[in-house]
Design an enzyme around this catalytic site. Sequence first.
Site, short mmCIF file in Angstrom:
data_model
loop_
_atom_site.label_atom_id
_atom_site.label_comp_id
_atom_site.label_asym_id
_atom_site.label_seq_id
_atom_site.Cartn_x
_atom_site.Cartn_y
_atom_site.Cartn_z
N ASP A 18 0.94 -1.17 0.14
CA ASP A 18 -0.11 -0.16 -0.10
C ASP A 18 0.90 1.34 -0.04
OD1 ASP A 18 -2.36 1.35 0.17
OD2 ASP A 18 -2.71 1.23 2.02
N HIS A 35 3.23 3.48 -8.93
CA HIS A 35 3.24 1.83 -9.28
C HIS A 35 4.37 1.58 -9.62
CE1 HIS A 35 -0.63 2.28 -7.83
NE2 HIS A 35 -1.09 2.86 -8.84
N LEU A 129 11.02 -20.78 -4.49
CA LEU A 129 10.00 -19.91 -4.09
C LEU A 129 8.80 -19.98 -5.06
CD1 LEU A 129 9.12 -17.28 -2.55
CD2 LEU A 129 10.28 -15.89 -4.03
C1 FPP Z 1 -1.57 0.24 -3.67
O1 FPP Z 1 -1.15 1.45 -3.66
C2 FPP Z 1 -0.96 -0.68 -4.58
C3 FPP Z 1 -1.62 -1.11 -5.67
C4 FPP Z 1 -3.10 -1.09 -5.76
C5 FPP Z 1 -0.86 -1.96 -6.91
C6 FPP Z 1 0.54 -2.71 -6.17
C7 FPP Z 1 1.12 -2.73 -7.71
C8 FPP Z 1 2.20 -2.64 -7.64
C9 FPP Z 1 3.26 -2.82 -6.64
C10 FPP Z 1 3.14 -2.49 -9.03
C11 FPP Z 1 2.84 -3.82 -9.95
C12 FPP Z 1 2.98 -4.97 -9.39
C13 FPP Z 1 3.78 -6.20 -9.64
C14 FPP Z 1 3.54 -7.57 -9.12
C15 FPP Z 1 4.96 -5.85 -10.57
P1 FPP Z 1 -2.43 2.74 -3.75
O2 FPP Z 1 -2.27 3.02 -5.20
O3 FPP Z 1 -3.55 2.09 -3.30
O4 FPP Z 1 -1.68 3.90 -2.95
P2 FPP Z 1 -2.41 4.96 -1.87
O5 FPP Z 1 -3.42 4.37 -0.97
O6 FPP Z 1 -1.28 5.75 -1.57
O7 FPP Z 1 -3.21 5.66 -3.04
#
Ligand code: FPP
Length: 241
Positions: A18, A35, A129
């Site tokens: 997050d 991201h 893994l």
């Molecule tokens: C939460 O941050 C994260 C996500 C919704 C997506 C997670 C994706 C990645 C880390 C990148 C791609 C994944 C892989 C497996 C390579 P948020 O956008 O909810 O952050 P915020 O709460 O601060 O808005």
Amino acid sequence: MGHAPANPAPRHVAVIMDGNGRWARNRGLPRKAGHRAGAESVRQAVEACLERGVEFLTLYAFSSENWNRPPKEIDALMGLLEDFLRSKRREFKKQNVRLRTIGRTHLLPPSCREELAKAIQETAQNTGLTIILALSYGSREEITDATRRVALKIKNNELEPDAISPETIAAHLDTADFPDPDLLIRTSGELRLSNFLLWQLSYAEFFISTRNWPDFRKADFLEALEIYSRRQRRFGRVSAS
Ligand code: FPP
């Protein structure tokens, strides 16, 4: 006098990644940049798991609720996922990493499904893994789907209602092939489960970091494993010793 760790390394670590959006906002960057930086933290988390012999790593990469984000952000996330899979496929083979998914992945765009299918197929024989990507995943949806499968078996006289046990439910979840997570890591300081592995996290230890996911790097992941190894897990019993 040194104390032996209470626990060995966790077999299975689950992560709620997050804070990508907040990380980007703090820098005046578009959410996509957050991201992208988050994808680098994924690479580092994998390295930490390989180093410490973690057997399963489940990553909450896209939730059922994430479909409600703007189409541009959804496209960016799918694109990052595809890039990640393309760039990692050869390395996964070398590292003996196996890729699996949980969630309603049939809802993902075709290009993404193709990359996933290739990576899953090419790494199926690997025994190190296992990386489990939760994609279009929601725990309530998963439990709902599992209930449908159980109900169908009852309807077809393959199962008696009285024979349903917790093991029956577990065996019909998307995670049927995997042990329950021992450790849940959540970043950006939020104290919520957000519809993630509600059944499977029943006995997991929680590690909450105030860092946003793009700032949660290998050293932080290793620290979480270290802190876990010193916790006493009781599973509802009184402590030993
Ligand atoms: C939460 O941050 C994260 C996500 C919704 C997506 C997670 C994706 C990645 C880390 C990148 C791609 C994944 C892989 C497996 C390579 P948020 O956008 O909810 O952050 P915020 O709460 O601060 O808005």
